[in-house]
Design a protein around this motif. Structure first.
Motif, PDB file in Angstrom:
ATOM      1  N   GLY A 417      24.527   9.178  -3.483  1.00 40.23           N
ATOM      2  CA  GLY A 417      23.430   8.980  -4.754  1.00 40.23           C
ATOM      3  C   GLY A 417      22.556   9.938  -5.008  1.00 40.23           C
ATOM      4  N   SER A 418      21.501   9.865  -5.708  1.00 41.15           N
ATOM      5  CA  SER A 418      20.582  11.002  -5.969  1.00 41.15           C
ATOM      6  C   SER A 418      19.267  10.251  -6.229  1.00 41.15           C
ATOM      7  N   VAL A 419      18.133  11.199  -5.809  1.00 43.47           N
ATOM      8  CA  VAL A 419      16.752  10.662  -5.869  1.00 43.47           C
ATOM      9  C   VAL A 419      16.590  10.266  -7.545  1.00 43.47           C
ATOM     10  N   LYS A 420      17.251  11.121  -8.252  1.00 46.33           N
ATOM     11  CA  LYS A 420      16.694  11.112  -9.884  1.00 46.33           C
ATOM     12  C   LYS A 420      17.475   9.591 -10.452  1.00 46.33           C
ATOM     13  N   TRP A 421      18.479   9.440  -9.961  1.00 46.18           N
ATOM     14  CA  TRP A 421      19.130   8.061 -10.448  1.00 46.18           C
ATOM     15  C   TRP A 421      18.327   6.923  -9.858  1.00 46.18           C
ATOM     16  N   LEU A 422      17.976   6.873  -8.564  1.00 46.77           N
ATOM     17  CA  LEU A 422      17.266   5.939  -8.110  1.00 46.77           C
ATOM     18  C   LEU A 422      15.860   5.642  -8.818  1.00 46.77           C
ATOM     19  N   TYR A 423      15.061   6.810  -8.893  1.00 40.54           N
ATOM     20  CA  TYR A 423      13.936   6.879  -9.588  1.00 40.54           C
ATOM     21  C   TYR A 423      14.094   6.255 -11.036  1.00 40.54           C
ATOM     22  N   GLN A 424      15.139   6.642 -11.762  1.00 44.66           N
ATOM     23  CA  GLN A 424      15.405   5.899 -12.969  1.00 44.66           C
ATOM     24  C   GLN A 424      15.766   4.332 -12.808  1.00 44.66           C
ATOM     25  N   GLN A 425      16.006   3.940 -11.827  1.00 38.95           N
ATOM     26  CA  GLN A 425      16.301   2.498 -11.655  1.00 38.95           C
ATOM     27  C   GLN A 425      15.161   1.673 -11.262  1.00 38.95           C
ATOM     28  N   THR A 426      14.197   2.481 -10.652  1.00 38.59           N
ATOM     29  CA  THR A 426      13.163   1.714 -10.268  1.00 38.59           C
ATOM     30  C   THR A 426      11.941   1.972 -10.523  1.00 38.59           C
ATOM     31  N   ARG A 427      11.619   2.834 -11.356  1.00 39.19           N
ATOM     32  CA  ARG A 427      10.123   3.208 -12.015  1.00 39.19           C
ATOM     33  C   ARG A 427       9.629   2.083 -12.528  1.00 39.19           C
ATOM     34  N   TRP A 428      10.162   1.439 -13.417  1.00 38.13           N
ATOM     35  CA  TRP A 428       9.468   0.210 -14.273  1.00 38.13           C
ATOM     36  C   TRP A 428       9.436  -1.050 -13.156  1.00 38.13           C
ATOM     37  N   ILE A 429      10.295  -1.113 -12.267  1.00 36.54           N
ATOM     38  CA  ILE A 429      10.306  -1.874 -11.287  1.00 36.54           C
ATOM     39  C   ILE A 429       9.033  -1.912 -10.245  1.00 36.54           C
ATOM     40  N   LEU A 430       8.853  -0.795 -10.200  1.00 40.12           N
ATOM     41  CA  LEU A 430       7.646  -0.264  -9.081  1.00 40.12           C
ATOM     42  C   LEU A 430       6.361  -0.560  -9.735  1.00 40.12           C
ATOM     43  N   LEU A 431       6.324   0.059 -11.181  1.00 39.47           N
ATOM     44  CA  LEU A 431       5.058  -0.172 -11.808  1.00 39.47           C
ATOM     45  C   LEU A 431       4.694  -1.708 -12.067  1.00 39.47           C
ATOM     46  N   THR A 432       5.721  -2.353 -12.309  1.00 44.17           N
ATOM     47  CA  THR A 432       5.591  -3.915 -12.610  1.00 44.17           C
ATOM     48  C   THR A 432       5.137  -4.592 -11.218  1.00 44.17           C
ATOM     49  N   SER A 433       5.741  -4.097 -10.116  1.00 42.40           N
ATOM     50  CA  SER A 433       5.165  -4.579  -8.951  1.00 42.40           C
ATOM     51  C   SER A 433       3.782  -4.368  -8.473  1.00 42.40           C
ATOM     52  N   VAL A 434       3.318  -3.230  -8.870  1.00 49.49           N
ATOM     53  CA  VAL A 434       2.108  -2.963  -8.480  1.00 49.49           C
ATOM     54  C   VAL A 434       1.031  -3.642  -9.387  1.00 49.49           C
ATOM     55  N   ILE A 435       1.210  -3.930 -10.740  1.00 52.13           N
ATOM     56  CA  ILE A 435       0.598  -4.680 -11.570  1.00 52.13           C
ATOM     57  C   ILE A 435       0.603  -6.231 -11.249  1.00 52.13           C
ATOM     58  N   GLY A 436       1.848  -6.527 -10.928  1.00 50.68           N
ATOM     59  CA  GLY A 436       1.958  -7.726 -10.624  1.00 50.68           C
ATOM     60  C   GLY A 436       1.047  -8.182  -9.475  1.00 50.68           C
ATOM     61  N   GLY A 437       1.168  -7.334  -8.428  1.00 45.82           N
ATOM     62  CA  GLY A 437       0.424  -7.625  -7.016  1.00 45.82           C
ATOM     63  C   GLY A 437      -1.334  -7.671  -7.346  1.00 45.82           C
ATOM     64  N   LEU A 438      -1.491  -6.635  -8.225  1.00 46.39           N
ATOM     65  CA  LEU A 438      -3.166  -6.654  -8.650  1.00 46.39           C
ATOM     66  C   LEU A 438      -3.559  -7.725  -9.612  1.00 46.39           C
ATOM     67  N   ALA A 439      -2.723  -8.250 -10.500  1.00 51.12           N
ATOM     68  CA  ALA A 439      -2.970  -9.310 -11.271  1.00 51.12           C
ATOM     69  C   ALA A 439      -3.284 -10.493 -10.447  1.00 51.12           C
ATOM     70  N   PHE A 440      -2.186 -10.673  -9.206  1.00 55.71           N
ATOM     71  CA  PHE A 440      -2.293 -12.007  -8.589  1.00 55.71           C
ATOM     72  C   PHE A 440      -3.617 -12.009  -7.923  1.00 55.71           C
ATOM     73  N   SER A 441      -3.832 -10.953  -7.300  1.00 57.51           N
ATOM     74  CA  SER A 441      -5.079 -10.866  -6.429  1.00 57.51           C
ATOM     75  C   SER A 441      -6.426 -11.180  -7.103  1.00 57.51           C
ATOM     76  N   LEU A 442      -6.193 -10.663  -8.302  1.00 57.54           N
ATOM     77  CA  LEU A 442      -7.722 -10.829  -9.199  1.00 57.54           C
ATOM     78  C   LEU A 442      -7.694 -12.072  -9.639  1.00 57.54           C
ATOM     79  N   ILE A 443      -6.612 -12.583 -10.008  1.00 61.14           N
ATOM     80  CA  ILE A 443      -6.482 -13.979 -10.702  1.00 61.14           C
ATOM     81  C   ILE A 443      -6.620 -15.409  -9.779  1.00 61.14           C
ATOM     82  N   TYR A 444      -5.931 -15.121  -8.704  1.00 60.50           N
ATOM     83  CA  TYR A 444      -6.024 -16.338  -7.721  1.00 60.50           C
ATOM     84  C   TYR A 444      -6.829 -16.049  -6.535  1.00 60.50           C
ATOM     85  N   GLY A 445      -7.763 -17.058  -6.286  1.00 59.60           N
ATOM     86  CA  GLY A 445      -8.770 -16.994  -5.312  1.00 59.60           C
ATOM     87  C   GLY A 445      -9.919 -16.360  -5.748  1.00 59.60           C
ATOM     88  N   ASN A 446     -10.847 -16.128  -5.080  1.00 61.86           N
ATOM     89  CA  ASN A 446     -12.139 -15.805  -5.539  1.00 61.86           C
ATOM     90  C   ASN A 446     -12.433 -14.382  -4.822  1.00 61.86           C
TER      91      ASN A 446
END
Length: 668
Positions: A417-446
């Protein structure tokens, strides 16, 4: 008389296990097919006599035979029938006999399926399991017989079963846990058989893999049931306490999980052979270590059996013999099973190796935290307590790293495999995961919590990488044949892997949210008092006396409202069991998909009917156990794969010394 018959049956089972340990193994060395074929009937005979002995023990409980010492200590004439039956494994002696019975059951299952294995391999596997059973039966008969009599003056009634164990959880949790513990004996036996024969290939991994997965499924369910039982029974409102005995079940689960993944690599790529054998030895050794910790008297735990520490010496010697002989054989034979297949740094093999290292290191940290206080105490160097702060500090980061590696490993290809191919596969997934985690912590709870950001972010990461992998594997088939046909072409083992990993993500949701957003209040409440907690109103309506079959109870009543609407009436209890005069707290709860309302009674506080009341609100706690069930279902689905149903061609040699078979004649 029934007790003596049960003891005789157990003695006959010991004789059969001794024969099983010697005859088939000897036949496998000299090519005597007749001796090798004795393994199956000896195994079935062993199972029948152990099962009959266990049936005799159940009969002594059902008939209230208090002349049997074990029955007198763990039963009572007022005990309900279902608990009389489950009381057979409510103490040390009976639970050990259950251990042996489940081992006999696994041996019988292997014997039933061993027609598909080469004769040498099946004979060696069953002989190794026979050796394991010899040690356990000797321990049972010499130090822990459940059939000892109290003569000539037996008690009129028994001391009763521990009130903590008079619960549905007692019926299902120990047998399920033992099925997992003992199931790793099959993987252990396959590993020792491979080391004896000096041959380890992909066919061996395919034979061992479904047995290992089955044991892992049972252990997963057993641990989950134990967590659930402790949650609602102990009145503390927690789902995991890092109790030493809980750790004793977690350690083989961690190594067993590593073993499953290592077997997958060994089967598909012929890699990690020595590592796989070593993990099989360690998984069963840790199961035996758990037995030692629970039964040796070195631990003080709500789960442990309080017994004479001298029994622990026997188990310790047995443990040393099993581990020492296994590792010695491994040291002698391991150089013969080296892997010669190569792979690049960025590949599925590498990530699975990282997976195994993290799981093994996690197990080592739990083992250190569990045994270090015992070691210091044994050396008279003082007493320390290692609790949740240590385990949360060292274990949780490794669990998060494991979840991250899981997502990346799923997407990578075998061998290269290659780092470049893995980056292409996961870059949007990684960004979505970070945004999803931040959004959840900001919206849920106090409040904003970084732990919740990481936890929920990892959930997004796992789920999205699973989805991406599914799309990758069906891309070409979808273009040619459509979605339905493309999905049908994937094997059950693949769907089992997907489901198990999704189950892990579901469990992480429960752990992250309940750890960060639980609410708890300890209150003094008189009849009519009301308290508001997290949007729910709890009204204490007082207590009334209730007579149970073998206890008396102060039966509380708490009405719960949400936005002025009644949603539940909870009935926590304070019970006093007649035989032992032991008070017990029985919590009550209103379960839900997104939260549990949990109440428990403390002590009476005054003449005005006031009581100490503990109220918990546990968000998403049931997702922990739902995730465990999904993981187990994933394992069951993987076992159903047709690749694990194979036929074996064997050839017979000549004249009276017939026997050998071709290991490489196994066709999936």
């Amino acid at each position: 008389m029934v007790a003596e018959i049960g003891l005789l049956a157990l003695s006959i089972a010991l004789c059969l296990s001794l024969l099983l340990s010697v005859l088939p193994l000897w036949g496998s060395f000299n090519g005597n097919l007749r001796l090798m074929n004795q393994a199956r009937p000896l195994t079935w005979g062993f199972f029948v006599f152990v099962a009959f002995s266990f049936g005799c023990l159940i009969w002594t409980f059902v008939t209230d035979d208090f002349s049997v010492d074990y029955v007198a200590k763990h039963s009572n004439s007022l005990l309900p029938l279902q608990y009389k039956i489950t009381a057979t494994w409510g103490g040390h002696e009976g639970s050990l006999l259950l251990w042996v019975l489940i081992l006999a059951g696994w041996m019988a299952a292997v014997a039933l399926k061993s027609y598909r294995l080469p004769p040498e391999l099946s004979a060696r596997v069953l002989s190794v399991m026979g050796m394991v059973s010899v040690g356990l039966l000797l321990f049972t008969l010499l130090t822990s017989s459940p059939f000892n009599r109290i003569l000539p003056f037996p008690p009129q009634d028994g001391a009763d079963l521990n009130p903590l164990l008079q619960d549905f959880g007692m019926i299902v949790h120990p047998p399920m846990l033992y099925m997992g513990y003992v199931g790793f004996a099959v993987a252990f036996a396959f590993a020792i058989a491979a080391l004896i024969g000096g041959q380890f290939d992909s066919a061996w991994a395919r034979w061992a893999r479904p047995w290992t997965t089955a044991a892992w499924v049972f252990l997963t369910l057993g641990i989950s049931l134990g967590s659930w039982w402790a949650y609602y029974e102990l009145g503390w409102g927690g789902w995991w306490f890092w109790d030493p005995v809980e750790n004793a079940s977690l350690m083989p689960w961690l190594v067993g999980t590593a073993l499953m993944h290592s077997l997958a690599v060994s089967e598909k790529r012929g890699l990690f052979k020595s590592w796989t054998l070593l993990l099989a030895i360690f998984a069963f050794s840790l199961s035996l270590l758990g037995t030692f910790l629970v039964r040796s008297g070195v631990l003080t735990s709500v789960h442990a059996f309080a017994n004479d520490p001298e029994r622990g010496v026997f188990i310790l010697i047995y443990l040393m013999v099993v581990i020492g002989s296994s590792l010695t054989l491994f040291a002698l034979r391991a150089p013969e099973v080296r892997s010669r297949v190569q792979f690049t740094l960025v590949s599925k093999e590498t990530l699975l190796l990282v997976n195994n290292i993290i799981l093994t290191a996690s197990c080592a940290t739990v083992l250190l935290g569990t045994l270090f206080p015992l070691l210091l105490e044994s050396l008279d160097m003082g007493m320390i307590s290692v609790g949740p702060p240590y385990f949360n500090t060292v274990f949780v980061p490794m669990a998060m790293l494991l979840a991250f590696a899981l997502g990346a490993g799923v997407l990578l290809n075998w061998k290269t495999g290659s780092v470049k191919w893995l980056y292409q596969q996961t870059r949007w997934i990684l960004l979505t995961s970070v945004i999803g985690g931040l959004a959840f912590s900001l919206i849920y709870g106090n409040s904003f919590m970084i732990s919740e950001v990481l936890g929920i972010g990892l959930v997004f990461w796992i789920v999205l990488t699973m989805g991406k992998d599914l799309l990758n594997k069906t891309r070409h088939a979808r273009a040619k044949s459509g979605v339905v046909v493309a999905l049908k072409r994937l094997k059950p083992a693949y769907y089992g892997m997907q489901l198990a990993h999704i189950g892990l993500a579901v469990a992480i949701v429960g752990v992250a949210i309940v750890s960060g957003y639980s609410s708890q209040r300890d209150l003094r409440m008189a009849p009519g008092d009301t308290v508001d907690i997290s949007g729910y109103q709890f009204r204490f309506d007082g207590v009334r006396p209730v007579q149970g079959p073998n206890y008396t109870s102060d039966y509380g009543s708490i009405t719960v409202y949400e936005h002025g609407r009644q949603i539940a009436v909870l009935h926590p209890e304070k019970r006093v069991y007649t035989a032992q005069a032991m008070p017990m707290t029985e919590a009550d709860l209103d379960p839900g998909i997104t939260r549990d309302l949990y109440v428990a009674l403390g002590e009476p506080l005054g003449n005005d009917g006031s009581w100490a009341v503990r109220i918990h609100i546990k968000p998403f706690v049931r997702w922990i156990w739902a995730g465990s069930v999904l993981m187990a279902l994933g394992g069951i689905l993987a076992i159903s794969d047709r690749r694990y149903r194979f036929k074996v061609r064997s050839k017979v040699l000549n004249k009276g010394r017939e026997g050998s078979s071709d290991f490489k004649g196994a066709n999936a």
